[in-house]
Write a protein that holds these residues in place. Structure first.
Motif, short mmCIF file in Angstrom:
data_model
loop_
_atom_site.label_atom_id
_atom_site.label_comp_id
_atom_site.label_asym_id
_atom_site.label_seq_id
_atom_site.Cartn_x
_atom_site.Cartn_y
_atom_site.Cartn_z
N GLY A 1 4.46 -7.56 0.26
CA GLY A 1 3.03 -7.80 0.08
C GLY A 1 2.18 -6.79 0.83
O GLY A 1 2.62 -5.70 1.16
N ALA A 2 0.94 -7.18 1.10
CA ALA A 2 -0.02 -6.28 1.75
C ALA A 2 0.29 -6.14 3.23
O ALA A 2 0.91 -7.01 3.84
CB ALA A 2 -1.44 -6.79 1.54
N GLY A 3 -0.20 -5.04 3.82
CA GLY A 3 -0.04 -4.87 5.26
C GLY A 3 0.07 -3.44 5.72
O GLY A 3 -0.14 -3.15 6.88
N GLU B 1 0.82 -1.21 0.00
CA GLU B 1 0.00 0.00 0.00
C GLU B 1 0.86 1.27 0.00
O GLU B 1 0.56 2.24 -0.68
CB GLU B 1 -0.94 0.01 1.22
CG GLU B 1 -1.99 -1.08 1.19
CD GLU B 1 -1.48 -2.44 1.68
OE1 GLU B 1 -2.31 -3.37 1.76
OE2 GLU B 1 -0.28 -2.59 1.98
N ILE B 2 1.94 1.24 0.76
CA ILE B 2 2.82 2.41 0.85
C ILE B 2 3.63 2.57 -0.43
O ILE B 2 3.73 3.67 -0.98
CB ILE B 2 3.72 2.29 2.09
CG1 ILE B 2 2.85 2.36 3.35
CG2 ILE B 2 4.80 3.36 2.10
CD1 ILE B 2 3.57 1.98 4.62
N VAL B 3 4.18 1.48 -0.93
CA VAL B 3 4.96 1.54 -2.17
C VAL B 3 4.07 1.97 -3.33
O VAL B 3 4.47 2.77 -4.17
CB VAL B 3 5.65 0.19 -2.46
CG1 VAL B 3 6.31 0.19 -3.84
CG2 VAL B 3 6.69 -0.12 -1.39
N GLY B 4 2.85 1.45 -3.37
CA GLY B 4 1.93 1.81 -4.45
C GLY B 4 1.62 3.29 -4.48
O GLY B 4 1.65 3.92 -5.54
#
Length: 196
Positions: free
Chosen positions: A161-163, A136-139
């Protein structure tokens, strides 16, 4: 502002003319350096480059140079690296053009990477996997940096991955943002790290 002028003149003496007050201040600065037998860092680096190219100063006795944070290099530092490469050193420069924040002091950002690669016939190898942050942060970060131009093209992705969780809180102005931040941190002081 004056420091920026001094650094720009050191790496590019033929910069556009300055107004009279700045020109007088700059001349006074040069006179002070001469009076005190001093030299500023950019001039010292460029003098070393000139001497290496003239053959009167040997390069650093290294077969390999690893330069980190290369996006923060200014023109004088780029010339120093290239002068060593021209004399046989194998250079690896690591940098993230999307993290170039020192333009105010003359760093070249993307240009340091691209110009060095072009002049040395080197390849730019994008490192696209982020090992620190969740998807989420990288995206979100990847979407934001697309506005940076020019930049090295890269498809950023997370290995974790997600988190992660992102929350956008709009404020009317900087004062309201500061008040909101102080309020949130005060409510749970052990839960915060503020990066600005």
């Amino acid at each position: 502002e004056f420091v920026a002028v001094v650094e720009a003149r050191a790496v590019a003496p033929a910069v556009s003319p300055m107004d009279d007050d700045v020109e007088r201040a700059y001349d006074h600065y040069l006179a002070l350096l001469e009076t005190h037998a001093a030299v500023d860092l950019s001039r010292a680096i460029l003098e070393a480059v000139e001497r290496m190219r003239a053959g009167t100063l040997p390069p650093v006795a290294a077969t390999h140079l690893l330069v980190d944070e290369y996006q923060d290099a200014d023109a004088a530092q780029v010339e120093w690296v290239i002068a060593h490469a021209e004399r046989g050193a194998i250079v690896t420069a690591v940098g993230d053009d999307d993290q170039a924040i020192y333009g105010f002091r003359g760093s070249l950002g993307y240009r340091a990477l691209a110009d060095t690669a072009t002049r040395l016939g080197a390849a730019i190898l994008p490192l696209e996997v982020n090992y620190r942050s969740f998807r989420e942060i990288v995206g979100l970060g990847a979407r934001l940096v697309l506005a940076n131009t020019p930049r090295v093209s890269k498809a950023l992705r997370s290995s974790r991955g997600a988190g992660g969780r992102m929350t956008l809180i709009p404020y009317a102005d900087a004062d309201a943002e500061l008040e909101g931040l102080v309020s949130m941190v005060s409510a749970e002081p052990d839960q915060w790290a503020v990066i600005a």
